[in-house]
Design an enzyme around this catalytic site. Structure first.
Site, PDB file in Angstrom:
ATOM      1  N   PHE A  90     -14.897 -36.643  -7.790  1.00 25.10           N
ATOM      2  CA  PHE A  90     -14.732 -37.742  -8.758  1.00 25.10           C
ATOM      3  C   PHE A  90     -15.943 -37.882  -9.673  1.00 25.10           C
ATOM      4  O   PHE A  90     -16.241 -38.962 -10.159  1.00 25.10           O
ATOM      5  CB  PHE A  90     -14.429 -39.065  -8.026  1.00 25.10           C
ATOM      6  CG  PHE A  90     -13.400 -38.914  -6.939  1.00 25.10           C
ATOM      7  CD1 PHE A  90     -12.086 -38.626  -7.266  1.00 25.10           C
ATOM      8  CD2 PHE A  90     -13.750 -39.016  -5.604  1.00 25.10           C
ATOM      9  CE1 PHE A  90     -11.131 -38.442  -6.268  1.00 25.10           C
ATOM     10  CE2 PHE A  90     -12.804 -38.835  -4.606  1.00 25.10           C
ATOM     11  CZ  PHE A  90     -11.489 -38.553  -4.937  1.00 25.10           C
ATOM     12  N   GLY A 147      -9.342 -30.960  -5.245  1.00 24.06           N
ATOM     13  CA  GLY A 147      -8.135 -31.674  -4.831  1.00 24.06           C
ATOM     14  C   GLY A 147      -7.172 -31.817  -5.979  1.00 24.06           C
ATOM     15  O   GLY A 147      -6.100 -32.396  -5.871  1.00 24.06           O
ATOM     16  N   THR A 148      -7.602 -31.253  -7.114  1.00 24.08           N
ATOM     17  CA  THR A 148      -6.868 -31.400  -8.355  1.00 24.08           C
ATOM     18  C   THR A 148      -5.698 -30.449  -8.461  1.00 24.08           C
ATOM     19  O   THR A 148      -4.795 -30.671  -9.252  1.00 24.08           O
ATOM     20  CB  THR A 148      -7.846 -31.112  -9.507  1.00 24.08           C
ATOM     21  OG1 THR A 148      -8.706 -30.047  -9.070  1.00 24.08           O
ATOM     22  CG2 THR A 148      -8.698 -32.319  -9.787  1.00 24.08           C
ATOM     23  N   GLY A 164     -10.910 -29.257 -16.434  1.00 25.96           N
ATOM     24  CA  GLY A 164     -10.832 -28.085 -15.569  1.00 25.96           C
ATOM     25  C   GLY A 164      -9.548 -27.303 -15.730  1.00 25.96           C
ATOM     26  O   GLY A 164      -9.573 -26.103 -16.024  1.00 25.96           O
ATOM     27  N   ARG A 194       1.310 -29.913 -21.918  1.00 27.02           N
ATOM     28  CA  ARG A 194       2.173 -29.268 -20.924  1.00 27.02           C
ATOM     29  C   ARG A 194       1.706 -29.645 -19.514  1.00 27.02           C
ATOM     30  O   ARG A 194       0.512 -29.600 -19.216  1.00 27.02           O
ATOM     31  CB  ARG A 194       2.113 -27.755 -21.114  1.00 27.02           C
ATOM     32  CG  ARG A 194       2.794 -26.966 -20.018  1.00 27.02           C
ATOM     33  CD  ARG A 194       2.886 -25.489 -20.383  1.00 27.02           C
ATOM     34  NE  ARG A 194       3.967 -25.278 -21.336  1.00 27.02           N
ATOM     35  CZ  ARG A 194       3.995 -24.307 -22.247  1.00 27.02           C
ATOM     36  NH1 ARG A 194       2.982 -23.467 -22.349  1.00 27.02           N
ATOM     37  NH2 ARG A 194       5.024 -24.178 -23.060  1.00 27.02           N
ATOM     38  N   LYS A 226       4.232 -31.403  -9.391  1.00 29.25           N
ATOM     39  CA  LYS A 226       3.870 -32.084  -8.141  1.00 29.25           C
ATOM     40  C   LYS A 226       2.389 -32.472  -8.123  1.00 29.25           C
ATOM     41  O   LYS A 226       2.042 -33.626  -7.878  1.00 29.25           O
ATOM     42  CB  LYS A 226       4.187 -31.168  -6.955  1.00 29.25           C
ATOM     43  CG  LYS A 226       3.999 -31.826  -5.611  1.00 29.25           C
ATOM     44  CD  LYS A 226       4.176 -30.846  -4.446  1.00 29.25           C
ATOM     45  CE  LYS A 226       5.627 -30.586  -4.146  1.00 29.25           C
ATOM     46  NZ  LYS A 226       5.822 -29.961  -2.821  1.00 29.25           N
ATOM     47  N   GLN A 252      -2.159 -36.315  -9.003  1.00 30.38           N
ATOM     48  CA  GLN A 252      -3.386 -36.723  -9.694  1.00 30.38           C
ATOM     49  C   GLN A 252      -3.237 -38.137 -10.242  1.00 30.38           C
ATOM     50  O   GLN A 252      -4.151 -38.953 -10.136  1.00 30.38           O
ATOM     51  CB  GLN A 252      -3.657 -35.766 -10.865  1.00 30.38           C
ATOM     52  CG  GLN A 252      -4.242 -34.454 -10.445  1.00 30.38           C
ATOM     53  CD  GLN A 252      -5.673 -34.631 -10.054  1.00 30.38           C
ATOM     54  OE1 GLN A 252      -6.544 -34.810 -10.890  1.00 30.38           O
ATOM     55  NE2 GLN A 252      -5.932 -34.625  -8.776  1.00 30.38           N
ATOM     56  N   VAL A 305      -5.018 -34.350 -16.583  1.00 27.94           N
ATOM     57  CA  VAL A 305      -4.432 -35.657 -16.266  1.00 27.94           C
ATOM     58  C   VAL A 305      -5.252 -36.448 -15.253  1.00 27.94           C
ATOM     59  O   VAL A 305      -4.996 -37.619 -15.021  1.00 27.94           O
ATOM     60  CB  VAL A 305      -2.998 -35.529 -15.702  1.00 27.94           C
ATOM     61  CG1 VAL A 305      -2.070 -34.935 -16.738  1.00 27.94           C
ATOM     62  CG2 VAL A 305      -2.966 -34.707 -14.410  1.00 27.94           C
ATOM     63  N   GLU A 360      -8.191 -37.798 -14.940  1.00 26.04           N
ATOM     64  CA  GLU A 360      -8.920 -39.022 -15.256  1.00 26.04           C
ATOM     65  C   GLU A 360      -8.019 -40.014 -15.978  1.00 26.04           C
ATOM     66  O   GLU A 360      -8.173 -41.225 -15.839  1.00 26.04           O
ATOM     67  CB  GLU A 360     -10.164 -38.669 -16.068  1.00 26.04           C
ATOM     68  CG  GLU A 360     -11.033 -37.696 -15.268  1.00 26.04           C
ATOM     69  CD  GLU A 360     -12.425 -37.502 -15.807  1.00 26.04           C
ATOM     70  OE1 GLU A 360     -12.675 -37.813 -16.977  1.00 26.04           O
ATOM     71  OE2 GLU A 360     -13.270 -37.027 -15.031  1.00 26.04           O
TER      72      GLU A 360
END
Lengths: 210, 317, 736
Positions: free
Chosen positions: C246, C473-474, C515, C619, C624, C629, C694, C696
């Site tokens: 984070f 974890g993204t 990222g 896009r 999922k 996120q 997406v 943040e």
């Protein structure tokens, strides 16, 4: 440093931060050498981990968590806080989930410990592990083993009739509603925020069981 | 964590002797609080006497129609017991409002009573704290005190007893049974078990050194409606800002104790006469001597409002 | 490959693998406890010693003496590292914090010493035997007290200018028919990721290898090089799994610096995990902000004046929290003033936490918009609709690349049942619960940066992608897998993804939600090169070749892809570089958040009953993981709205609630079923993959939506986060 010096410094700290003062740790007692007599006389303990007997000679200070991670290299069980505040270290001992960080290894003589590695493997997932995959019940994955161990135990607790805070009637048997699952899982923090998905994964498994 | 020696006792008297006979010795039951504190060197026992083999893990009927709860009955087992759920709902409710499922599986009845405060200054060994280090001062009084006591505190300490179970036990007039090193039993009314901080905030309870809790006894069931209402910022796994344990009879009379407000469960029996007149009538006298800080002044009206909710829910039912 | 004109049709448009809700690439590892995190490597350094950090007991001052005699004599101790033997650790480029008190103490729990011992238990016990004497000096810990004297600092590397004017704000605001002028505060917040910062450091001569937990490899090698005084090339970082970040693991933190330093001092590999109780004061956090928002509008709701002034504090040289970033781009309005002031504070460093700037900035702006809507008697959704803009409001020559914000608002309102909201606050009651609905808009920069990747095709048709990207974890592994599979026309299980090693091609890593777009663009470039190499090897004319079903086809000829590697693996590497499109378009992501809360009329306790987001981020690469996120962001937003605050003791100068019991983050019971939906769009100006981040966006706008819902429930407006019960208790209905 003398006790008295500390007192002065503490007062000066409290009264006026302008004073240059010395401040030592205000711990329970001042630092003192570790008595030689208490050097880690290795303590013996044996317990079963994932069905396999394990015998240890340990420093008495070692927690069940560190015995698993640092001695057996079963690193699936995670250290998130080491103080019972996050649930990442959850394992199942004699059928009940506990925080392995708040338990000395020595307390577990003869116990049966199940960790995430004992529930399933990448080749053969436990149904709860498969449900977490399907519902994306994790992101970074660090709290995940604890969540899964807890989730498995929670469904068992509901089956055994262990009550919860959100139960309307204490004398009725609990059922795996969304509110029940969420309350019972609240000892497992997930900062990535997979909670909504975890509850759905658990509901899948609970339904399949009925 | 300092090094310690470790033994497992076989009988309560043996355990009491082992602790009484060695300065710095402590009982180890579930360990969920003690081990936490040892890691931070807030507790520094030199010897641990593990009491898990004492066979104090049963709940039995007493001759008086009450229940005798073994000291080592886990929180989960106690809340799950059919008799407790049926006749002492406030106790079951209080237990499941506390901690987490994992902690309740390990935490014991005696250990829960003996848990230490969660005051953040007690937990930070760089800070003055009279409870952790007598005479060092109290950083909490003029510090961050949102969680801390509003009544019964002293100029030495404003810590709270953090537990939920003891608040219910106080309403139920439970008795704490102990044994000492000489094997002598003692029965301590729960009202006298926890202390107010006064000038000795480092002493949480009236147990003598080495005195071992063997059981908690509940008197005959009270009947009535049992409620434990816990107010906290997050919905679970948090200590109470304010909690209310209440047993309310169908005529509106009842008993009430508050958690999260004092160094011990806060109950004044005389105040309960006002129960039929409503929450404010009760809390006006219960909190007459409250001395809140700037941070926790909200707890006093919150206590009244929480009790009002408890009473109103009963009227609605 | 250079990306300088908007993308046309390309293989990623097929969307046969991309966009699909694939299970995560690493799913079976993470769910079985077999994903290895930094502290858990056993074979790389079997003789690693354990380091344990002693944090400073004061917030500001100097160490006057350190006595480590007892520590050094304690069982198992190998060495004690302090400023006296640590060399002179440098400072990295992104953080200003110093890794060791040397001997000045800059903030509470700044590391004073590392005790290195044979076992963790020995290191921990011995750390308590260190005697440190301090000379304490005055510190500044109260932002409100420093507010009056805080200057507008010079522009830094991030966050744009600290003061910007468009039109003439003051007269326009003074003349506005309807005005809001309120001050909001967002407290210091902690990342509180579940995996503590952790590192195993091992030296081999002049080179150091660290198994660590870090989001940005390129910054990590740069900064560790600077801290250790060695060339960046001598640093290797390995982070295939990261237990959450984070922003808190953006680059080198104390675990990494001190493990490397300690390993050098003791001549042995050292492993360190920051102890949870020191993390809050030791490392970075999201700094507190005080924000004044001034909105002036006509009776039609159109904004005529937008003002946003913000104060934050930091260590000397530290960054400004760029709260006004979103205000600069979000709504139309001719007269604008945004200004940020920066005070000096002697607390731990304030720095990036998930959506720095936008998250706290919108926590203020989007309550102000709700207040304006109420004054106008206008629906809050409609107020945002009438103030939409398709061009940068500060620079109308710059259009938004895509801006389906109105669509987010309308779809969200419909999905949520916004029409059931009672605009008058305090009107809806269910038993003891007051019910309210609220909403807020969300905007977060859609960033992208230069990103490389390497691709190897082997004789079995397996394609291995390597990049120094991280997955915190993204879902990085999975979107890389999907991009490569789509580009090469193979099934996802023909793709092997290797991330998190600084020896792999450079990417910007995980940060600023850039990222996924960046790394997939780099993978695109590498795959284009691989396609060319395959075509050439197979003798195809590359312009007409189709890659699908694991085959390479052109005209009547169809060859298994694997055949291209029969004569040896094909290995390519490329870098995607970006330039002028960034300046030609305002590239942002958008969202609309809706929430329903219940407030206990007696106790003031707030519980979120429903929450929903509709997001637009180009896009969507994996339906999922992108949804996860966003719902993860909503969860963190629930924390920001209701409970998260690092409380400061103004006398001792530290965050008091410095553990996970004191610093409350949401638990399962706080979070209901959450919904997140995406607008079906692509952004051809961002990259050939047409995707923006997406991660943040999911957080921005959540807390104010909840705040507005609480107001709708209670009629009590709270402008100070978190909205705990004590802040509105007095305004709740009187009790019987």
């Amino acid at each position: 440093m003398e006790e008295g010096e500390y007192e002065i410094s503490r007062r000066s700290v409290l009264v006026s931060s302008a004073v240059t003062a010395t401040l030592a740790a205000a711990g329970v007692s001042e630092a003192q050498p570790l008595p030689k007599a208490l050097a880690p006389a290795d303590h013996k303990v044996s317990f079963v981990v994932n069905g396999k007997g394990q015998a240890f000679s340990l420093d008495p200070r070692i927690t069940l968590l560190d015995a698993l991670r640092e001695h057996l290299h079963l690193t699936g069980t995670k250290k998130g806080c080491d103080h019972g505040q996050c649930g990442a270290c959850t394992v199942i001992v004699n059928g009940e989930r506990i925080n392995s960080c708040l338990s000395l290894a020595l307390q577990h003589e003869g116990d049966e410990v199940t960790t995430i590695e004992g529930l399933g493997t990448p080749e053969k997932l436990h149904p709860m592990q498969a449900a977490f995959v399907k519902h994306d019940g994790y992101q970074c994955g660090y709290c995940t083993p604890g969540q899964i161990c807890s989730a498995v135990a929670v469904l068992d607790e509901i089956k055994r009739g262990v009550p919860s805070h959100v139960q309307a009637e204490l004398t009725r048997a609990p059922t795996p509603t969304n509110a029940e699952l969420r309350e019972r899982m609240s000892g497992n923090i997930c900062r990535c925020g997979a909670y909504s998905n975890i509850a759905e994964a658990m509901a899948d498994v609970a339904e399949a069981r009925v | 964590m300092r090094l310690f020696t470790y033994e497992r006792a076989k009988t309560p008297a043996e355990a009491a002797r082992a602790v009484a006979g060695q300065p710095g010795a402590k009982f180890l039951a579930g360990g969920t609080n003690l081990i936490d504190l040892m890691k931070l060197e807030i507790e520094t026992p030199t010897h641990l006497v593990d009491v898990q083999d004492l066979k104090l893990d049963r709940i039995e009927q007493t001759g008086e129609g009450g229940l005798k709860i073994g000291a080592l009955v886990s929180n989960t087992a106690l809340a799950s017991d059919a008799r407790v759920r049926r006749d002492y709902g406030v106790l079951a409710r209080a237990i499941v409002a506390g901690a987490s499922g994992q902690l309740r599986n390990k935490a014991t009845t005696a250990g829960n009573l003996l848990q230490r405060t969660r005051c953040p200054y007690f937990y930070d060994t760089n800070m003055p704290c009279n409870k952790r280090k007598p005479g060092s001062g109290c950083a909490a009084i003029a510090g961050y005190s949102r969680q801390l006591a509003v009544i019964g505190a002293s100029d030495q300490c404003i810590a709270t007893h953090p537990g939920d179970m003891a608040v219910a036990l106080r309403v139920l007039d439970a008795t704490v049974e102990t044994v000492n090193a000489a094997g002598e039993p003692r029965a301590i009314p729960i009202a006298d078990f926890h202390r107010l901080p006064g000038a000795t905030p480092h002493i949480d309870t009236n147990l003598a050194p080495g005195e071992l809790i063997t059981a908690v006894t509940l008197p005959r069931p009270l009947g009535g409606r049992h409620v434990y209402e816990k107010v906290r910022d997050r919905a679970s796994y948090a200590f109470a800002l304010v909690s209310v344990a209440a047993v309310i009879q169908w005529d509106g009379t009842g008993r009430v104790a508050f958690g999260g407000v004092a160094h011990k469960p806060w109950r004044i029996e005389a105040a309960e006469a006002a129960m039929p007149q409503g929450a404010a009538a009760v809390t006006t006298s219960l909190f007459a001597d409250a001395k809140p800080t700037h941070d926790n002044a909200f707890k006093v009206p919150l206590a009244t409002r929480t009790l009002a909710a408890v009473i109103a829910e009963g009227n609605a039912a | 490959m250079k990306f300088d004109t908007p993308a046309g049709a390309n293989p990623t448009d097929r969307m046969q693998v991309l966009g699909k809700p694939l299970d995560r690439y690493e799913a079976r590892l993470k769910t079985t406890g077999t994903a290895t995190y930094a502290y858990e490597y056993k074979d790389v350094a079997p003789n690693a010693a354990y380091g344990y950090i002693l944090g400073a007991a004061i917030a500001k001052g100097r160490i006057t003496a350190i006595d480590t005699t007892l520590t050094e004599a304690a069982p198992g101790v190998i060495g004690v590292v302090t400023y006296r033997n640590a060399g002179k650790p440098g400072v990295g480029k992104f953080y200003v914090q110093k890794m060791l008190a040397a001997p000045e103490v800059d903030h509470y729990h700044q590391p004073v010493a590392v005790v290195v011992a044979e076992t963790f238990e020995q290191a921990r016990a011995a750390s308590a035997l260190i005697r440190v004497d301090y000379a304490r000096t005055d510190g500044r810990y109260d932002l409100a007290a420093q507010k009056g004297s805080a200057p507008v600092p010079p522009q830094g590397e991030f966050g744009g200018p600290n003061e910007k004017r468009v039109g003439d704000f003051e007269p326009a605001f003074a003349a506005a028919a309807v005005k809001v002028d309120e001050t909001y505060t967002v407290p210091d917040q902690a990342h509180a990721m579940m995996e503590p910062h952790a590192t195993i450091a091992k030296w081999d001569g002049e080179r150091v290898t660290c198994w660590t937990s870090i989001q940005q490899m390129n910054w990590g090698t740069r900064d560790l090089g600077l801290i250790l005084g060695i060339p960046k090339a001598n640093v290797r970082l390995i982070s295939p799994f990261i237990g959450g970040g984070f922003g808190g693991k953006g680059t080198v933190q104390m675990d990494l610096a001190l493990a490397a330093i300690s390993a050098r001092v003791v001549g042995r590999p050292v492993k360190i995990a920051l102890q949870r109780p020191i993390m809050f004061n030791t490392t970075i956090h999201r700094p507190k902000t005080i924000q004044r928002v001034m909105l002036g509008a006509g009776r039609d709701g159109r904004l005529t004046a937008i003002g946003h002034e913000s104060w934050s504090g930091n260590l000397p040289g530290g960054r400004t929290e760029p709260t006004v970033a979103s205000t600069r781009t979000f709504y139309a309005g001719p007269n604008r003033l945004t200004r940020m002031r920066l005070a000096t504070l002697d607390l731990a460093e304030g720095n990036a936490m998930r959506a720095p700037g936008e998250a706290p900035g919108l926590m203020a702006l989007e309550i102000a918009m709700d207040e304006l809507a109420e004054k106008l008697g206008m629906d809050p959704v409609q107020l945002r609709v009438v103030n939409d803009t398709q061009v940068d409001p500060e620079d109308p020559s710059k259009p938004f690349s895509t801006r389906p914000f109105i669509q987010c608002l309308r779809e969200g309102a419909e999905q949520f049942g916004w029409d059931r909201r009672n605009a008058k606050p305090g009107q809806v009651r269910e038993g003891r619960w007051l019910i309210g609905m609220g909403m807020a808009g969300a905007i977060r920069a859609g960033k992208i940066a230069k990103s490389g990747a390497r691709a190897r095709l082997d004789g079995k048709g397996i394609i291995t992608i390597e990049a120094d990207m991280t997955d915190i974890g993204t879902g990085s592994y999975t979107v890389v897998q999907q991009t490569a599979a789509e580009m090469m026309g193979v099934a996802p299980d023909s793709i092997v993804v290797k991330l998190g090693d600084s020896t792999f091609p450079e990417t910007p890593g995980s940060g600023g939600q850039q990222g996924a777009p960046s790394v997939t663009a780099g993978v695109y470039a590498a795959c284009v090169k691989l396609r060319e190499a395959v075509a050439q090897r197979l003798g195809f004319n590359s312009a007409e070749v189709d890659f699908s079903d694991g085959r390479v086809k052109s005209g009547n000829r169809s060859v298994p892809l694997a055949d291209a590697a029969k004569g040896g693996d094909l290995l390519v590497e490329d870098v995607m570089e970006f330039d002028k499109l960034k300046d030609q378009f305002q590239q942002q992501t958008f969202g609309a958040h809706f929430a329903e809360v219940a407030v206990d009329a007696y106790t003031g306790v707030v519980r979120v009953r429903r929450a929903l987001a509709v997001c637009a981020a180009g896009r969507i690469l994996n339906a999922k993981t992108a949804r996860s996120q966003v719902i993860g962001g909503i969860t963190m937003g629930i924390g920001a709205a209701l409970m998260e605050e690092m409380a400061i003791d103004q006398r001792f100068g530290f965050f008091v609630n410095h553990d996970l019991a004191g610093y409350e983050v949401p638990v399962h019971a706080d979070v209901p079923h959450l919904d997140a939906f995406f607008i079906d769009e692509v952004d051809p100006t961002i990259s050939p993959v047409k995707a923006k981040g997406v991660g943040e966006l999911g957080l921005t706008g959540v807390a104010p939506a909840i705040a507005n819902a609480i107001y709708n429930a209670t009629g009590v407006r709270v402008r100070e986060y978190p909205i705990t019960l004590d802040k509105h208790l007095e305004g709740l209905p009187a009790i019987a």
